[in-house]
Design a protein around this motif. Sequence first.
Motif, PDB file in Angstrom:
ATOM      1  N   TYR A 155      -8.100  26.786   1.165  1.00 46.33           N
ATOM      2  CA  TYR A 155      -8.584  28.515   1.309  1.00 46.33           C
ATOM      3  C   TYR A 155      -8.950  28.866  -0.188  1.00 46.33           C
ATOM      4  CZ  TYR A 155      -8.878  33.328   1.956  1.00 46.33           C
ATOM      5  OH  TYR A 155      -9.032  34.618   2.169  1.00 46.33           O
ATOM      6  N   THR A 156      -8.464  28.533  -1.068  1.00 43.20           N
ATOM      7  CA  THR A 156      -8.805  29.274  -2.077  1.00 43.20           C
ATOM      8  C   THR A 156      -9.820  28.332  -3.079  1.00 43.20           C
ATOM      9  OG1 THR A 156      -6.923  27.972  -3.562  1.00 43.20           O
ATOM     10  CG2 THR A 156      -6.480  30.055  -2.578  1.00 43.20           C
ATOM     11  N   ARG A 170      -8.955  26.050  -5.088  1.00 40.17           N
ATOM     12  CA  ARG A 170      -8.248  25.924  -6.195  1.00 40.17           C
ATOM     13  C   ARG A 170      -7.331  24.751  -6.379  1.00 40.17           C
ATOM     14  NH1 ARG A 170      -6.751  32.116  -8.242  1.00 40.17           N
ATOM     15  NH2 ARG A 170      -8.849  32.842  -8.065  1.00 40.17           N
ATOM     16  N   ALA A 174      -3.829  28.012  -7.105  1.00 34.16           N
ATOM     17  CA  ALA A 174      -4.023  28.125  -5.762  1.00 34.16           C
ATOM     18  C   ALA A 174      -2.864  29.020  -5.047  1.00 34.16           C
ATOM     19  CB  ALA A 174      -4.039  26.752  -4.832  1.00 34.16           C
ATOM     20  N   GLY A 204      -5.825  36.555  -7.715  1.00 34.37           N
ATOM     21  CA  GLY A 204      -6.301  35.943  -6.659  1.00 34.37           C
ATOM     22  C   GLY A 204      -5.531  34.761  -5.923  1.00 34.37           C
TER      23      GLY A 204
END
Length: 441
Positions: free
Chosen positions: A151-152, A154, A221, A253
């Motif tokens: 999703y991220t 990262r 993340a 984030g």
Amino acid sequence: MLNISTSQTLPQVPKLITPLPGKRASELINRDNAVTSPSYTRDYPLVVARGQGCMIEDVDGNVFLDMTAGIAVTATGHCHPQVVEAIQYQSTQLVHMSGTDFYYAPMVDLAEKLAEKAPFPTPVTGSRAKVFFTNSGAESTECAIKLARYYTGRSRLIAFLGAFHGRTYGAMSLTGSKRVQRQGFGPLVPGVTHIPYGTHAGLDDLEEKLFTSIVPPDEVAAIMVEPIQGEGGYLVPEDGFLERIRSICDRYGILMIVDEVQAGMGRTGKLFAIEHWGIMPDMITLAKGIASGLPLGAVLSRPELMTWPPGSHATTFGGNPIACAAGKVTLDLLEGGLMENATQRGEELLLGLTQLSQRFDRLSLPRGKGLMIGIDLLDREGNLDPVLRNYVLNEAFYRGLLLLGCGKAAIRFCPPLVISGEQIEVALKILAEILEEVVRR
């Protein structure tokens, strides 16, 4: 063939009728040693035949008071009749059809109930959460890692010293509990940084040192945290610690993943332990008490996070129809009075342990919420004493009380949530007798 009645009601207090371990238990232990992995950990020679409520009977007919619940698993007690009935009925209808390829009602029913209860923001339309079912806590951790990274976009992850998230490779990489759980298994999953649990000093270091030197926050993340640390010692974090993690995640984030595998499903008196702090995470991992002993786990996420396409993550047995049927009844029982009982009995246990700590200087003050309570054993100088802890665990077994250790020198109290006030008193009495003998020695 064991001559043990499955219909006879077990005594509600310990009843030892043979020396421990008994003849049948010794025979089975010898057979086990010949064929099973030496990686298993057995604190004392208990060979279980059956269980009812908070009581366990061994193969020789000895009865024990269980303050372990199969490591915080049998939330509704051993063989709760309503759970057994649900298992029996579902086993006559459908045993298995993989829920990642097909549909069946028990999986949808349980997913709807979990989504409704998830501590996420209430959406204007649609579901409060999306659910991915797994077989175990470790598999739930693996799922959460993959989803956070997907999703991220990262790769880095933050976890905590003392944490336990499982023994598969991703979960083991996040785990920071005991050296033996990681030693000899490298290389582990890269990109994981561990910081001290439960303290603002650890979060200070994260923001002021790590984020400015070796861990760019825009590459992180997720932060994965237990609301109450389990294997690490049943540790309750400092006030404001979990709230501050939420704030850090919002600022950079980063996703906040809460591991509720041991603390969740009513054990602390609330369905999810994070509710004690009024915090909304982004993901929750579940297992252990979710299905009263059947292998089941789950990942709950805010619905907008589960955007991965079909085939990107799946499981053959996760969300098994029998396990989901047990899970649905388990949730009903938790909300039908067992969470309230966990709160009330937990207060009694906490008070009783506090009184014992005032009476015996080899015992720390207890800590915890609901029926997730830990207490440390200490030496004469007040330092943690793992040798004494292990002695107490074994002595308790030989007196009919089942306990488990955690952390360096802690005993965890995580009984089935059906435990009575009288059974709490029995456990405290046995513990007091052991400590009195320690003092006399």
